[in-house]
Design a protein around this motif. Sequence first.
Motif, PDB file in Angstrom:
ATOM      1  N   VAL A   1       0.903  -1.391   0.115  1.00 54.61           N
ATOM      2  CA  VAL A   1       0.112   0.064  -0.160  1.00 54.61           C
ATOM      3  C   VAL A   1       0.986   1.266   0.209  1.00 54.61           C
ATOM      4  N   LEU A   2       1.832   1.279   0.863  1.00 50.55           N
ATOM      5  CA  LEU A   2       2.736   2.393   0.784  1.00 50.55           C
ATOM      6  C   LEU A   2       3.620   2.839  -0.336  1.00 50.55           C
ATOM      7  N   GLY A   3       3.878   1.637  -0.968  1.00 51.40           N
ATOM      8  CA  GLY A   3       4.577   1.643  -2.163  1.00 51.40           C
ATOM      9  C   GLY A   3       3.809   2.180  -3.346  1.00 51.40           C
ATOM     10  N   ILE A   4       2.413   2.077  -3.460  1.00 52.91           N
ATOM     11  CA  ILE A   4       1.547   2.462  -4.344  1.00 52.91           C
ATOM     12  C   ILE A   4       1.194   4.013  -3.923  1.00 52.91           C
ATOM     13  N   VAL A   5       0.966   4.060  -2.922  1.00 53.24           N
ATOM     14  CA  VAL A   5       0.610   5.570  -2.522  1.00 53.24           C
ATOM     15  C   VAL A   5       2.029   6.551  -2.712  1.00 53.24           C
ATOM     16  N   GLY A   6       3.127   5.981  -2.603  1.00 53.86           N
ATOM     17  CA  GLY A   6       4.303   6.694  -3.006  1.00 53.86           C
ATOM     18  C   GLY A   6       4.222   7.028  -4.444  1.00 53.86           C
TER      19      GLY A   6
ATOM     20  N   GLY B   1       5.024  11.942  -2.049  1.00 57.14           N
ATOM     21  CA  GLY B   1       4.943  10.408  -2.124  1.00 57.14           C
ATOM     22  C   GLY B   1       6.537   9.812  -1.433  1.00 57.14           C
ATOM     23  N   MET B   2       7.437  10.575  -1.384  1.00 56.35           N
ATOM     24  CA  MET B   2       8.736   9.847  -1.118  1.00 56.35           C
ATOM     25  C   MET B   2       9.007   9.454  -0.169  1.00 56.35           C
ATOM     26  N   VAL B   3       8.289   9.950   1.045  1.00 55.10           N
ATOM     27  CA  VAL B   3       8.176   9.597   2.484  1.00 55.10           C
ATOM     28  C   VAL B   3       7.554   8.281   2.722  1.00 55.10           C
ATOM     29  N   PRO B   4       6.195   7.998   2.133  1.00 49.98           N
ATOM     30  CA  PRO B   4       5.520   6.789   2.195  1.00 49.98           C
ATOM     31  C   PRO B   4       6.234   5.604   1.399  1.00 49.98           C
ATOM     32  N   ALA B   5       7.074   6.199   0.342  1.00 50.90           N
ATOM     33  CA  ALA B   5       7.785   5.260  -0.414  1.00 50.90           C
ATOM     34  C   ALA B   5       8.910   4.446   0.451  1.00 50.90           C
ATOM     35  N   LEU B   6       9.536   5.687   1.198  1.00 51.07           N
ATOM     36  CA  LEU B   6      10.721   5.094   1.912  1.00 51.07           C
ATOM     37  C   LEU B   6      10.107   4.096   3.264  1.00 51.07           C
TER      38      LEU B   6
ATOM     39  N   LEU C   1       9.754   0.735   1.470  1.00 48.57           N
ATOM     40  CA  LEU C   1      10.800   0.033   1.071  1.00 48.57           C
ATOM     41  C   LEU C   1      11.308  -0.566   2.245  1.00 48.57           C
ATOM     42  N   VAL C   2      11.395   0.143   3.492  1.00 46.94           N
ATOM     43  CA  VAL C   2      11.879  -0.639   4.667  1.00 46.94           C
ATOM     44  C   VAL C   2      10.952  -1.665   4.837  1.00 46.94           C
ATOM     45  N   LEU C   3       9.761  -1.408   5.054  1.00 50.88           N
ATOM     46  CA  LEU C   3       8.756  -2.638   5.432  1.00 50.88           C
ATOM     47  C   LEU C   3       8.927  -4.001   4.424  1.00 50.88           C
ATOM     48  N   GLY C   4       9.008  -3.505   3.289  1.00 54.52           N
ATOM     49  CA  GLY C   4       9.197  -4.616   2.023  1.00 54.52           C
ATOM     50  C   GLY C   4      10.472  -5.591   2.445  1.00 54.52           C
TER      51      GLY C   4
ATOM     52  N   PRO D   1       5.848 -15.831   4.446  1.00 49.57           N
ATOM     53  CA  PRO D   1       5.173 -16.801   3.688  1.00 49.57           C
ATOM     54  C   PRO D   1       4.319 -15.993   2.639  1.00 49.57           C
ATOM     55  N   ASP D   2       3.887 -14.653   2.879  1.00 53.35           N
ATOM     56  CA  ASP D   2       3.097 -13.746   2.004  1.00 53.35           C
ATOM     57  C   ASP D   2       4.125 -13.080   1.471  1.00 53.35           C
ATOM     58  N   ARG D   3       4.876 -13.390   0.431  1.00 53.17           N
ATOM     59  CA  ARG D   3       6.114 -12.474  -0.154  1.00 53.17           C
ATOM     60  C   ARG D   3       5.563 -11.864  -1.143  1.00 53.17           C
ATOM     61  N   ARG D   4       4.611 -11.987  -2.194  1.00 55.11           N
ATOM     62  CA  ARG D   4       4.178 -11.412  -3.368  1.00 55.11           C
ATOM     63  C   ARG D   4       3.871  -9.873  -2.857  1.00 55.11           C
ATOM     64  N   PRO D   5       3.135  -9.571  -1.935  1.00 57.04           N
ATOM     65  CA  PRO D   5       2.802  -8.008  -1.738  1.00 57.04           C
ATOM     66  C   PRO D   5       4.118  -7.299  -1.345  1.00 57.04           C
ATOM     67  N   ALA D   6       5.052  -7.980  -0.379  1.00 58.53           N
ATOM     68  CA  ALA D   6       6.092  -7.399  -0.065  1.00 58.53           C
ATOM     69  C   ALA D   6       7.002  -7.079  -1.349  1.00 58.53           C
ATOM     70  N   MET D   7       7.017  -7.946  -2.298  1.00 55.09           N
ATOM     71  CA  MET D   7       7.937  -7.753  -3.672  1.00 55.09           C
ATOM     72  C   MET D   7       7.154  -6.598  -4.426  1.00 55.09           C
ATOM     73  N   VAL D   8       5.666  -6.396  -4.538  1.00 52.72           N
ATOM     74  CA  VAL D   8       5.043  -5.412  -5.166  1.00 52.72           C
ATOM     75  C   VAL D   8       5.589  -4.072  -4.527  1.00 52.72           C
ATOM     76  N   GLY D   9       5.635  -4.106  -3.051  1.00 59.87           N
ATOM     77  CA  GLY D   9       5.883  -2.836  -2.140  1.00 59.87           C
ATOM     78  C   GLY D   9       7.217  -2.523  -2.561  1.00 59.87           C
ATOM     79  N   VAL D  10       8.341  -3.255  -2.563  1.00 59.84           N
ATOM     80  CA  VAL D  10       9.692  -2.949  -2.868  1.00 59.84           C
ATOM     81  C   VAL D  10       9.863  -2.500  -4.091  1.00 59.84           C
ATOM     82  N   VAL D  11       9.117  -3.017  -5.223  1.00 65.72           N
ATOM     83  CA  VAL D  11       9.377  -2.633  -6.502  1.00 65.72           C
ATOM     84  C   VAL D  11       8.796  -1.351  -6.642  1.00 65.72           C
ATOM     85  N   CYS D  12       7.515  -1.035  -5.992  1.00 64.88           N
ATOM     86  CA  CYS D  12       6.651   0.251  -6.451  1.00 64.88           C
ATOM     87  C   CYS D  12       7.571   1.257  -5.627  1.00 64.88           C
ATOM     88  N   SER D  13       7.867   1.007  -4.345  1.00 62.57           N
ATOM     89  CA  SER D  13       8.702   1.959  -3.468  1.00 62.57           C
ATOM     90  C   SER D  13       9.918   2.590  -4.275  1.00 62.57           C
TER      91      SER D  13
END
Length: 124
Positions: free
Chosen positions: A26-31, A41-46, A49-52, A61-73
Motif C-alpha cells: 500500500v505504501l509503495g502504491i501511495v508513494g 510520495g517519497m516519504v511513504p515510499a521510503l 521500502l523498509v517494510l518490504g 510466507p506472503d512474499r508477493r505483496p512485499a515484492m510489489v511494495g519494494v518494486v513500487c517504492s
Amino acid sequence: MTLPGYRTYSPPAPPKRSTMARASQVLGIVGLVGLAACFAGMVPALAGLVLGVVCLVRRTPDRRPAMVGVVCSTLALAIGAGTLFWLLSKAAQCGNEARYPDDLSRRGCVEREFPFAQAGTQRY
C-alpha cells in the motif's frame, strides 16, 4: 469420538497473511501516486521500502505483496530523486552569478526555465 485408526477431517488452515507485506504494498502504491503532490510520495515510499525489505529478509510466507511494495517504492524513490535532481540543477543554473550577473537576468532565467511557477510576489 473417532474409531481407532481413523482421523477426523479438519479443513486446511488458511494461509497466513503478512500485515507488514500488505502495508509495504500500500505504501509503495501511495508513494507512486503521491509523487504528483510535490514529492509527498517519497516519504511513504521510503517507509514501504523498509517494510518490504524487512518482510523479504524475514522470509514471510506472503512474499508477493512485499515484492510489489519494494518494486513500487523503489520506482517512486528513483523517479522522485531524479526529478528533484533535475529541478535543482535547473535552479542552480539560474543562480550562477557569472552567467546571470544581475537580479533581473536571474529572474528572467527562473521564469524561462520554470514557467509553471509563476511569481507569487507581483508588485502593483
